[in-house]
Design a protein around this motif. Structure first.
Motif, PDB file in Angstrom:
ATOM      1  N   SER A 279       0.703  -1.171  -0.085  1.00 60.36           N
ATOM      2  CA  SER A 279      -0.145   0.039   0.100  1.00 60.36           C
ATOM      3  C   SER A 279       1.027   1.309  -0.084  1.00 60.36           C
ATOM      4  O   SER A 279       2.128   1.105  -0.063  1.00 60.36           O
ATOM      5  N   GLY A 280       0.166   2.381  -0.038  1.00 55.61           N
ATOM      6  CA  GLY A 280       1.007   3.683  -0.010  1.00 55.61           C
ATOM      7  C   GLY A 280       1.717   3.803  -1.165  1.00 55.61           C
ATOM      8  O   GLY A 280       1.063   3.442  -2.284  1.00 55.61           O
ATOM      9  N   ALA A 281       2.979   4.185  -1.361  1.00 52.66           N
ATOM     10  CA  ALA A 281       3.736   4.151  -2.374  1.00 52.66           C
ATOM     11  C   ALA A 281       4.167   2.822  -3.096  1.00 52.66           C
ATOM     12  O   ALA A 281       4.418   2.771  -4.127  1.00 52.66           O
ATOM     13  N   GLY A 282       3.854   1.613  -2.516  1.00 53.98           N
ATOM     14  CA  GLY A 282       3.905   0.402  -2.878  1.00 53.98           C
ATOM     15  C   GLY A 282       5.316   0.040  -3.371  1.00 53.98           C
ATOM     16  O   GLY A 282       5.431  -0.981  -4.124  1.00 53.98           O
ATOM     17  N   GLU A 283       6.340   0.701  -2.692  1.00 53.58           N
ATOM     18  CA  GLU A 283       7.695   0.197  -3.104  1.00 53.58           C
ATOM     19  C   GLU A 283       8.342  -0.457  -2.260  1.00 53.58           C
ATOM     20  O   GLU A 283       9.087  -1.454  -2.740  1.00 53.58           O
ATOM     21  N   SER A 284       8.208  -0.348  -0.989  1.00 51.91           N
ATOM     22  CA  SER A 284       8.673  -1.311   0.020  1.00 51.91           C
ATOM     23  C   SER A 284       8.330  -1.494   1.393  1.00 51.91           C
ATOM     24  O   SER A 284       7.428  -0.304   1.924  1.00 51.91           O
ATOM     25  N   GLN A 285       8.798  -2.076   2.383  1.00 49.26           N
ATOM     26  CA  GLN A 285       8.232  -2.483   3.534  1.00 49.26           C
ATOM     27  C   GLN A 285       9.337  -1.353   4.490  1.00 49.26           C
ATOM     28  O   GLN A 285       9.923  -1.624   5.320  1.00 49.26           O
ATOM     29  N   GLY A 307       6.134  -6.467  -3.048  1.00 46.08           N
ATOM     30  CA  GLY A 307       6.761  -7.578  -2.466  1.00 46.08           C
ATOM     31  C   GLY A 307       6.473  -8.942  -2.932  1.00 46.08           C
ATOM     32  O   GLY A 307       5.617  -9.337  -3.425  1.00 46.08           O
ATOM     33  N   LEU A 308       7.665  -9.741  -2.643  1.00 43.67           N
ATOM     34  CA  LEU A 308       7.562 -11.017  -2.940  1.00 43.67           C
ATOM     35  C   LEU A 308       7.776 -11.881  -1.373  1.00 43.67           C
ATOM     36  O   LEU A 308       8.493 -11.596  -0.953  1.00 43.67           O
ATOM     37  N   HIS A 309       6.835 -12.754  -1.126  1.00 45.47           N
ATOM     38  CA  HIS A 309       7.098 -13.500  -0.023  1.00 45.47           C
ATOM     39  C   HIS A 309       7.306 -14.881  -0.478  1.00 45.47           C
ATOM     40  O   HIS A 309       6.675 -15.489  -1.342  1.00 45.47           O
ATOM     41  N   PHE A 310       8.186 -15.726   0.510  1.00 42.88           N
ATOM     42  CA  PHE A 310       8.521 -16.963   0.223  1.00 42.88           C
ATOM     43  C   PHE A 310       8.688 -17.762   1.628  1.00 42.88           C
ATOM     44  O   PHE A 310       9.354 -16.830   2.704  1.00 42.88           O
ATOM     45  N   TRP A 311       8.058 -18.722   2.092  1.00 42.76           N
ATOM     46  CA  TRP A 311       8.059 -19.518   3.126  1.00 42.76           C
ATOM     47  C   TRP A 311       8.646 -20.930   2.840  1.00 42.76           C
ATOM     48  O   TRP A 311       8.282 -21.401   1.964  1.00 42.76           O
ATOM     49  N   THR A 312       9.470 -21.389   3.612  1.00 43.46           N
ATOM     50  CA  THR A 312       9.702 -22.746   3.740  1.00 43.46           C
ATOM     51  C   THR A 312       9.322 -23.366   5.009  1.00 43.46           C
ATOM     52  O   THR A 312       9.719 -22.925   5.967  1.00 43.46           O
ATOM     53  N   GLN A 313       8.938 -24.709   4.892  1.00 42.50           N
ATOM     54  CA  GLN A 313       8.779 -25.465   6.109  1.00 42.50           C
ATOM     55  C   GLN A 313      10.345 -26.205   6.482  1.00 42.50           C
ATOM     56  O   GLN A 313      10.794 -26.580   5.388  1.00 42.50           O
ATOM     57  N   PRO A 314      10.791 -26.276   7.592  1.00 39.71           N
ATOM     58  CA  PRO A 314      10.133 -25.910   8.851  1.00 39.71           C
ATOM     59  C   PRO A 314      10.459 -24.390   9.550  1.00 39.71           C
ATOM     60  O   PRO A 314       9.759 -23.860  10.415  1.00 39.71           O
ATOM     61  N   ASN A 315      11.359 -23.543   8.820  1.00 39.43           N
ATOM     62  CA  ASN A 315      12.012 -22.609   9.584  1.00 39.43           C
ATOM     63  C   ASN A 315      12.248 -21.241   9.136  1.00 39.43           C
ATOM     64  O   ASN A 315      12.880 -20.520   9.613  1.00 39.43           O
ATOM     65  N   TRP A 317      11.190 -17.644   6.501  1.00 44.60           N
ATOM     66  CA  TRP A 317      10.209 -16.638   5.796  1.00 44.60           C
ATOM     67  C   TRP A 317      11.072 -15.472   5.064  1.00 44.60           C
ATOM     68  O   TRP A 317      12.217 -15.380   5.783  1.00 44.60           O
ATOM     69  N   HIS A 318      10.755 -14.903   3.864  1.00 43.95           N
ATOM     70  CA  HIS A 318      11.502 -14.237   3.295  1.00 43.95           C
ATOM     71  C   HIS A 318      10.767 -12.930   2.578  1.00 43.95           C
ATOM     72  O   HIS A 318       9.782 -13.249   2.267  1.00 43.95           O
ATOM     73  N   HIS A 319      11.321 -11.820   2.473  1.00 44.73           N
ATOM     74  CA  HIS A 319      10.583 -10.844   1.924  1.00 44.73           C
ATOM     75  C   HIS A 319      11.351 -10.116   0.749  1.00 44.73           C
ATOM     76  O   HIS A 319      12.614  -9.531   1.302  1.00 44.73           O
ATOM     77  N   PHE A 320      11.062  -9.964  -0.500  1.00 46.06           N
ATOM     78  CA  PHE A 320      11.984  -9.408  -1.570  1.00 46.06           C
ATOM     79  C   PHE A 320      11.273  -8.237  -1.998  1.00 46.06           C
ATOM     80  O   PHE A 320      10.013  -8.327  -2.296  1.00 46.06           O
ATOM     81  N   HIS A 324      15.444  -4.030  -1.368  1.00 46.51           N
ATOM     82  CA  HIS A 324      16.271  -4.773  -0.573  1.00 46.51           C
ATOM     83  C   HIS A 324      15.521  -5.886  -0.236  1.00 46.51           C
ATOM     84  O   HIS A 324      14.239  -6.053  -0.679  1.00 46.51           O
ATOM     85  N   THR A 325      16.105  -6.920   0.446  1.00 46.64           N
ATOM     86  CA  THR A 325      15.345  -8.171   1.037  1.00 46.64           C
ATOM     87  C   THR A 325      15.694  -8.353   2.447  1.00 46.64           C
ATOM     88  O   THR A 325      16.665  -7.736   3.055  1.00 46.64           O
ATOM     89  N   VAL A 326      14.803  -9.329   2.738  1.00 49.03           N
ATOM     90  CA  VAL A 326      14.847  -9.509   4.399  1.00 49.03           C
ATOM     91  C   VAL A 326      14.457 -10.941   4.462  1.00 49.03           C
ATOM     92  O   VAL A 326      13.488 -11.534   4.234  1.00 49.03           O
ATOM     93  N   HIS A 327      15.460 -11.767   5.470  1.00 48.79           N
ATOM     94  CA  HIS A 327      15.535 -13.167   5.516  1.00 48.79           C
ATOM     95  C   HIS A 327      15.206 -13.588   6.988  1.00 48.79           C
ATOM     96  O   HIS A 327      15.989 -12.931   7.789  1.00 48.79           O
TER      97      HIS A 327
END
Length: 427
Positions: A279-285, A307-315, A317-320, A324-327
């Protein structure tokens, strides 16, 4: 609280009620925790880091998983490798720092020396019949998914990783993590069981507790009850749907896959991905919802990519995002303590203070991590109570929590040889 026996655990697994949280011993018992290490963390693909953690030959990081210590190192041919962090002489721990750089890996005890491929180079006083080639470092299975590093401690790891990686590579590759650097990393100890950490992550029912993160999301993206919508919520939903159409056009123009793709329950390496509207400017978290780094990732020229989100089991989560990206990696420490490790990556040519301000880059997730840690602590305190009983998940906002706990119980079932039980069939 009294601990439980293996027969007790089998009974807990068999009577797990789909759509409800787990019984208290799953979150408090030392025996269940030990089984989690054996059945989950010793046998599945565990996210442990990012390739930019070891940018140059000789750079290493050490990672603890249960009683195991692992070394991840970049060798002289630029290949990233993983080994058990122990000397093949008498088992001494080799590397004692969390990260560093070495020419060779040398044991402090008796000075056995290994090169960065794990081969034993030097061992004094071992006699003419000693064969150095039989005493290299013990390798650990490692997979590098477009810059995300996963290890598996099992002799035979789950074979489905490569299929997951093939699906995910087109989503992650445009962000070009291999040409990023670690702008910041942070460790947080949550006072709760690792499954509570993961359950908390898999829903946004609680996201009113995250005012900083909430700035970059439309409220309907958290989920809602379609039978209970106010006029204000209806307007928010309409705005959200319009934004989705606009973002889908942007993503298509950039050739970005969108998803969602979800396979969280039936496979050992469960995963989910989806490109998200911001939302907002829609660019980044960020607090402004604009990019925090002026040097965009990969070949991106358009900052407004959501943003792109990606989860893996078991442990993990990621935001792209475009800039920048956050893992995130969750590693169990004890039945009631969990390490949450976070990395922020930016383009490797980005200059702090010129292209990005570190506080602005990190403030949203530093605040969100602290809030989540507090919430997990509240829940851990509650599940210790003799009054605790498993509670129902919301079908509108917590279905992915149910998917996680179902995956977990199925993996325990497979390990314990429990099959054909309602809600916990072994995959």
């Amino acid at each position: 609280m009294l601990d439980v026996s293996l027969p007790d655990i089998r009974d807990l697994v068999r009577r797990r009620r789909p759509g409800y949280s787990l019984e208290a011993p799953f979150y408090t018992s030392q025996a269940v925790f030990d089984l989690d290490l054996e059945a989950i963390f010793d046998r599945h693909w565990i996210f442990v880091g990012v390739e930019p953690d070891v940018p140059e030959p000789g750079d290493y990081v050490t990672v603890g998983i249960g009683r195991q210590s692992i070394v991840i190192v970049r060798d002289d041919d630029n290949e990233v490798r993983a080994f058990h962090n122990l000397c093949r002489h008498r088992g001494a721990r080799l590397l004692h720092e969390e990260r560093g750089s070495v020419g060779n890996i040398v044991c402090r005890y008796h000075h056995w020396a290994y090169d960065l491929t794990g081969a034993l180079l030097h061992a004094e006083h071992m006699g003419e019949s000693f064969d150095r080639s039989c005493h290299g470092l013990v390798p650990v299975h490692l997979r590098n998914l477009e810059g995300l590093l996963f290890v598996c401690l099992a002799d035979e790891p789950p074979a489905d990783f490569d299929a997951m990686a093939a699906t995910m590579a087109p989503f992650i590759a445009p962000h070009d993590l291999r040409h990023c650097k670690v702008a910041h990393r942070m460790d947080l100890i949550e006072e709760g069981n690792w499954k509570l950490t993961m359950e908390n992550n898999r829903e946004c029912y609680h996201c009113s507790n995250h005012p900083e993160l909430g700035l970059s999301f439309f409220p309907p993206s958290f989920g809602f009850d379609p039978a209970d919508i106010s006029p204000e919520q209806a307007a928010e939903i309409a705005a959200y749907e319009a934004a989705k159409e606009s973002f889908r056009a942007r993503w298509a123009a950039c050739g970005l896959p969108v998803g969602p793709i979800e396979d969280l329950v039936t496979r050992p390496t469960g995963f989910r991905t989806e490109r998200l509207v911001l939302s907002g400017a829609g660019e980044s978290q960020t607090m402004s919802t604009k990019i925090a780094c002026r040097k965009l990732l990969g070949s991106f020229t358009e900052p407004k990519l959501g943003g792109l989100h990606f989860w893996t089991q078991p442990n993990s989560w990621h935001h792209f995002m475009s800039d920048h990206t956050v893992h995130f990696s969750a590693i169990p420490l004890s039945p009631e303590r969990t390490l949450v490790r976070t990395w922020w990556l930016v383009h490797r040519d980005a200059v702090e203070g010129v292209d990005y301000d570190l506080e602005r880059l990190t403030e949203v997730w530093i605040a969100t991590n602290a809030q989540d840690g507090e919430l997990v602590g509240y829940t851990q305190a509650g599940v210790r109570s003799k009054a605790y009983r498993p509670g129902p998940y919301s079908p509108f906002t917590e279905s992915l929590v149910d998917a996680f706990t179902t995956w977990y119980v199925r993996r325990l079932s497979a390990h314990l040889g429990i099959a054909d039980e309602p809600g916990c069939r072994a995959a």
